[in-house]
Design an enzyme around this catalytic site. Structure first.
Site, PDB file in Angstrom:
ATOM      1  N   GLN A 202     104.187  45.965  31.404  1.00 40.88           N
ATOM      2  CA  GLN A 202     104.872  46.276  33.041  1.00 40.88           C
ATOM      3  C   GLN A 202     105.497  47.385  32.448  1.00 40.88           C
ATOM      4  O   GLN A 202     105.972  48.226  32.582  1.00 40.88           O
ATOM      5  CB  GLN A 202     105.833  45.119  32.914  1.00 40.88           C
ATOM      6  CG  GLN A 202     106.105  45.456  34.488  1.00 40.88           C
ATOM      7  CD  GLN A 202     107.361  44.124  34.825  1.00 40.88           C
ATOM      8  OE1 GLN A 202     106.945  42.937  34.781  1.00 40.88           O
ATOM      9  NE2 GLN A 202     109.149  45.318  35.180  1.00 40.88           N
TER      10      GLN A 202
ATOM     11  N   HIS B 108     102.099  44.717  21.749  1.00 43.18           N
ATOM     12  CA  HIS B 108     100.221  44.874  22.334  1.00 43.18           C
ATOM     13  C   HIS B 108     100.027  43.536  22.073  1.00 43.18           C
ATOM     14  O   HIS B 108      99.095  43.366  22.468  1.00 43.18           O
ATOM     15  CB  HIS B 108     100.446  45.917  21.364  1.00 43.18           C
ATOM     16  CG  HIS B 108     100.748  47.603  21.035  1.00 43.18           C
ATOM     17  ND1 HIS B 108     101.620  47.905  20.395  1.00 43.18           N
ATOM     18  CD2 HIS B 108     100.741  48.525  22.528  1.00 43.18           C
ATOM     19  CE1 HIS B 108     101.917  49.037  20.865  1.00 43.18           C
ATOM     20  NE2 HIS B 108     101.286  49.124  21.906  1.00 43.18           N
TER      21      HIS B 108
ATOM     22  N   MET C 148      97.306  53.089  22.237  1.00 42.81           N
ATOM     23  CA  MET C 148      97.790  54.356  20.848  1.00 42.81           C
ATOM     24  C   MET C 148      98.591  53.193  19.765  1.00 42.81           C
ATOM     25  O   MET C 148      98.467  54.436  18.766  1.00 42.81           O
ATOM     26  CB  MET C 148      98.462  54.918  21.644  1.00 42.81           C
ATOM     27  CG  MET C 148      98.266  55.408  22.447  1.00 42.81           C
ATOM     28  SD  MET C 148      98.896  57.528  22.936  1.00 42.81           S
ATOM     29  CE  MET C 148     100.621  56.330  22.709  1.00 42.81           C
ATOM     30  N   GLY C 149      97.729  52.178  18.852  1.00 44.88           N
ATOM     31  CA  GLY C 149      98.390  51.690  17.939  1.00 44.88           C
ATOM     32  C   GLY C 149      99.730  51.701  17.551  1.00 44.88           C
ATOM     33  O   GLY C 149     100.665  51.576  18.042  1.00 44.88           O
TER      34      GLY C 149
ATOM     35  N   ASP D 230     105.122  49.932  31.366  1.00 43.30           N
ATOM     36  CA  ASP D 230     105.011  51.378  31.489  1.00 43.30           C
ATOM     37  C   ASP D 230     104.293  51.619  33.153  1.00 43.30           C
ATOM     38  O   ASP D 230     102.841  50.694  33.539  1.00 43.30           O
ATOM     39  CB  ASP D 230     103.213  51.365  30.927  1.00 43.30           C
ATOM     40  CG  ASP D 230     103.978  51.997  29.203  1.00 43.30           C
ATOM     41  OD1 ASP D 230     104.319  53.683  29.204  1.00 43.30           O
ATOM     42  OD2 ASP D 230     103.394  50.807  28.907  1.00 43.30           O
TER      43      ASP D 230
ATOM     44  N   GLN E  35     102.327  53.826  34.855  1.00 44.03           N
ATOM     45  CA  GLN E  35     101.152  53.701  34.720  1.00 44.03           C
ATOM     46  C   GLN E  35      99.806  52.418  35.275  1.00 44.03           C
ATOM     47  O   GLN E  35      98.726  53.041  35.204  1.00 44.03           O
ATOM     48  CB  GLN E  35     100.803  53.495  32.709  1.00 44.03           C
ATOM     49  CG  GLN E  35      99.566  53.718  32.282  1.00 44.03           C
ATOM     50  CD  GLN E  35      99.476  53.456  31.289  1.00 44.03           C
ATOM     51  OE1 GLN E  35      99.935  54.587  30.299  1.00 44.03           O
ATOM     52  NE2 GLN E  35      99.451  52.723  30.303  1.00 44.03           N
TER      53      GLN E  35
ATOM     54  N   VAL F 154     107.670  42.352  26.599  1.00 42.48           N
ATOM     55  CA  VAL F 154     108.324  41.566  25.814  1.00 42.48           C
ATOM     56  C   VAL F 154     109.735  42.693  24.032  1.00 42.48           C
ATOM     57  O   VAL F 154     109.660  43.732  24.464  1.00 42.48           O
ATOM     58  CB  VAL F 154     107.045  41.867  24.098  1.00 42.48           C
ATOM     59  CG1 VAL F 154     107.381  40.839  22.989  1.00 42.48           C
ATOM     60  CG2 VAL F 154     105.955  41.058  24.854  1.00 42.48           C
TER      61      VAL F 154
ATOM     62  N   SER G 154     108.432  48.952  21.262  1.00 44.45           N
ATOM     63  CA  SER G 154     108.352  50.304  21.704  1.00 44.45           C
ATOM     64  C   SER G 154     106.808  50.899  20.185  1.00 44.45           C
ATOM     65  O   SER G 154     107.995  50.854  18.942  1.00 44.45           O
ATOM     66  CB  SER G 154     108.670  51.429  22.406  1.00 44.45           C
ATOM     67  OG  SER G 154     107.953  52.662  22.161  1.00 44.45           O
TER      68      SER G 154
ATOM     69  N   HIS H   2     102.795  46.397  18.096  1.00 46.86           N
ATOM     70  CA  HIS H   2     103.583  45.618  18.030  1.00 46.86           C
ATOM     71  C   HIS H   2     104.233  43.755  18.801  1.00 46.86           C
ATOM     72  O   HIS H   2     102.243  44.541  19.231  1.00 46.86           O
ATOM     73  CB  HIS H   2     105.227  46.372  18.017  1.00 46.86           C
ATOM     74  CG  HIS H   2     105.068  46.896  19.508  1.00 46.86           C
ATOM     75  ND1 HIS H   2     105.314  46.388  20.941  1.00 46.86           N
ATOM     76  CD2 HIS H   2     104.879  48.680  19.237  1.00 46.86           C
ATOM     77  CE1 HIS H   2     104.984  47.345  21.803  1.00 46.86           C
ATOM     78  NE2 HIS H   2     104.976  48.403  21.335  1.00 46.86           N
TER      79      HIS H   2
HETATM   80  P1  AMP Z   1     101.049  52.253  24.190  1.00 44.92           P
HETATM   81  O1  AMP Z   1     100.519  51.532  22.898  1.00 44.92           O
HETATM   82  O2  AMP Z   1     102.130  52.287  24.103  1.00 44.92           O
HETATM   83  O3  AMP Z   1     100.203  53.481  24.411  1.00 44.92           O
HETATM   84  O4  AMP Z   1     100.694  50.400  24.985  1.00 44.92           O
HETATM   85  C1  AMP Z   1      99.552  50.473  25.087  1.00 44.92           C
HETATM   86  C2  AMP Z   1      99.757  48.771  26.250  1.00 44.92           C
HETATM   87  O5  AMP Z   1     100.738  47.895  25.685  1.00 44.92           O
HETATM   88  C3  AMP Z   1     100.319  49.950  27.656  1.00 44.92           C
HETATM   89  O6  AMP Z   1      99.824  48.401  28.533  1.00 44.92           O
HETATM   90  C4  AMP Z   1     101.213  49.423  27.710  1.00 44.92           C
HETATM   91  O7  AMP Z   1     102.103  49.049  28.753  1.00 44.92           O
HETATM   92  C5  AMP Z   1     101.829  47.564  26.174  1.00 44.92           C
HETATM   93  N1  AMP Z   1     103.387  47.482  26.115  1.00 44.92           N
HETATM   94  C6  AMP Z   1     103.625  48.280  24.902  1.00 44.92           C
HETATM   95  N2  AMP Z   1     105.123  47.996  24.770  1.00 44.92           N
HETATM   96  C7  AMP Z   1     105.290  46.902  25.299  1.00 44.92           C
HETATM   97  C8  AMP Z   1     106.097  45.494  25.364  1.00 44.92           C
HETATM   98  N3  AMP Z   1     107.753  45.999  25.175  1.00 44.92           N
HETATM   99  N4  AMP Z   1     105.842  44.924  25.885  1.00 44.92           N
HETATM  100  C9  AMP Z   1     104.695  44.240  26.866  1.00 44.92           C
HETATM  101  N5  AMP Z   1     103.555  44.649  26.793  1.00 44.92           N
HETATM  102  C10 AMP Z   1     103.993  47.150  26.093  1.00 44.92           C
END
Ligand code: AMP
Length: 287
Positions: free
Chosen positions: A149, A37, A30-31, A151, A154, A177, A186, A34
């Site tokens: 992991q 991602h 979702m952009g 999520d 998910q 991470v 996040s 960090h």
């Molecule tokens: P999001 O943009 O929050 O929807 O996340 C996109 C992807 O990045 C999802 O598969 C999340 O699980 C992964 N993700 C988000 N935060 C982290 C993190 N701190 N470490 C590893 N993967 C992450």
């Protein structure tokens, strides 16, 4: 690196590359990127011939009182970051193409593991996630898809969609991470003020302390471990706990007694941010 907005152009890119025998790795996000991602995209870049990273804040996975409008966005910075690690395509579809007027079809599941944990306070969330990820997978047609992991629920839900709908795609789940103080990265960490930010690492600290209790065989009663975590969070000013659960990592079934591998998951509100974190722990039972 190229940015593609049109789903049909995205599909053409994938089809052309696949016809030339190039593998495609896909990282849906979702952009507001960090290092979490980027770690997924880096794995894809090293394992696949082409990497597609999507940025789409999907409206159907947000509840009416959630942060859809406020969700942080910074497209220019995201494009620079994606380019810097070797992503080939950033796919940024628009809502009028993803959900045109009169849109009808959603992906849903009967699975028990999609009903507890985050689903309890966020009804409809996983239906939205399953729908958008299925649509993205159908457009991008990747060989591999990368999830974090962070999520965990998910990952399990999407893994079951891939299996049940016979999608020829391998899902890879990569580790969480963290910031140097342990806070899971996040996009929503941006919502925290200084005071809230100083409390946020206690999610991970409490998970780590609980995992030590388990690994050292000092406690195996899941109820007592959850109470231990709750107290640690409350003592450190984290007082709006959504859930603390100890479950089997594969099917998210709650455990009463920890044996073998378990996942401990936390969701808590710190100020305006709902943060989640988890850890997978192994307790060796008696031989
Ligand atoms: P999001 O943009 O929050 O929807 O996340 C996109 C992807 O990045 C999802 O598969 C999340 O699980 C992964 N993700 C988000 N935060 C982290 C993190 N701190 N470490 C590893 N993967 C992450």
């Amino acid at each position: 690196m190229k940015r593609i907005v049109d789903p049909e152009q995205m599909r053409r890119f994938s089809r052309r590359n696949r016809s030339e025998d190039r593998s495609i790795g896909f990282v849906p996000t979702m952009g507001y990127l960090h290092q979490g991602h980027l770690s997924l995209a880096e794995s894809s870049v090293s394992e696949c011939d082409r990497t597609v990273l999507s940025i789409y804040v999907n409206p159907t996975q947000f509840g009416p009182d959630e942060d859809l409008d406020k969700y942080p966005r910074n497209m220019e910075r995201d494009l620079d970051l994606a380019k810097s690690i070797g992503v080939d395509i950033v796919f940024t579809p628009e809502t009028d193409k993803m959900y045109p007027a009169g849109y009808r079809t959603y992906v849903d599941t009967e699975a028990k593991f999609a009903k507890g944990l985050c689903a309890r306070k966020r009804p409809g969330h996983f239906r939205g996630v399953m729908t958008v990820v299925t649509k993205l997978l159908n457009i991008v047609e990747p060989d591999m898809v990368y999830f974090g992991q962070k999520d965990l629920q998910q990952c399990i839900v999407i893994g079951s969609v891939i299996e049940d709908l016979n999608l020829p795609i391998e899902l890879k789940m990569l580790p969480i991470v963290r910031e140097p103080d342990g806070l899971a990265m996040s996009s929503r960490n941006k919502y925290l003020n200084n005071d809230e930010r100083s409390k946020a690492p206690y999610l991970y600290r409490s998970l780590l302390s609980a995992s030590r209790l388990i690994e050292r065989d000092q406690e195996k009663d899941a109820g007592k471990i959850k109470e231990f975590i709750r107290k640690k969070l409350l003592d450190n000013g984290v007082d709006k706990i959504d859930y603390i659960e100890i479950v089997h990592p594969e099917d998210l079934e709650p455990m009463e007694e920890v044996c073998g591998e378990c996942a401990i998951l936390i969701a808590a509100f710190i100020g305006p941010a709902r943060l989640i974190d988890n850890i997978i722990v192994s307790r060796q039972g008696p031989e």
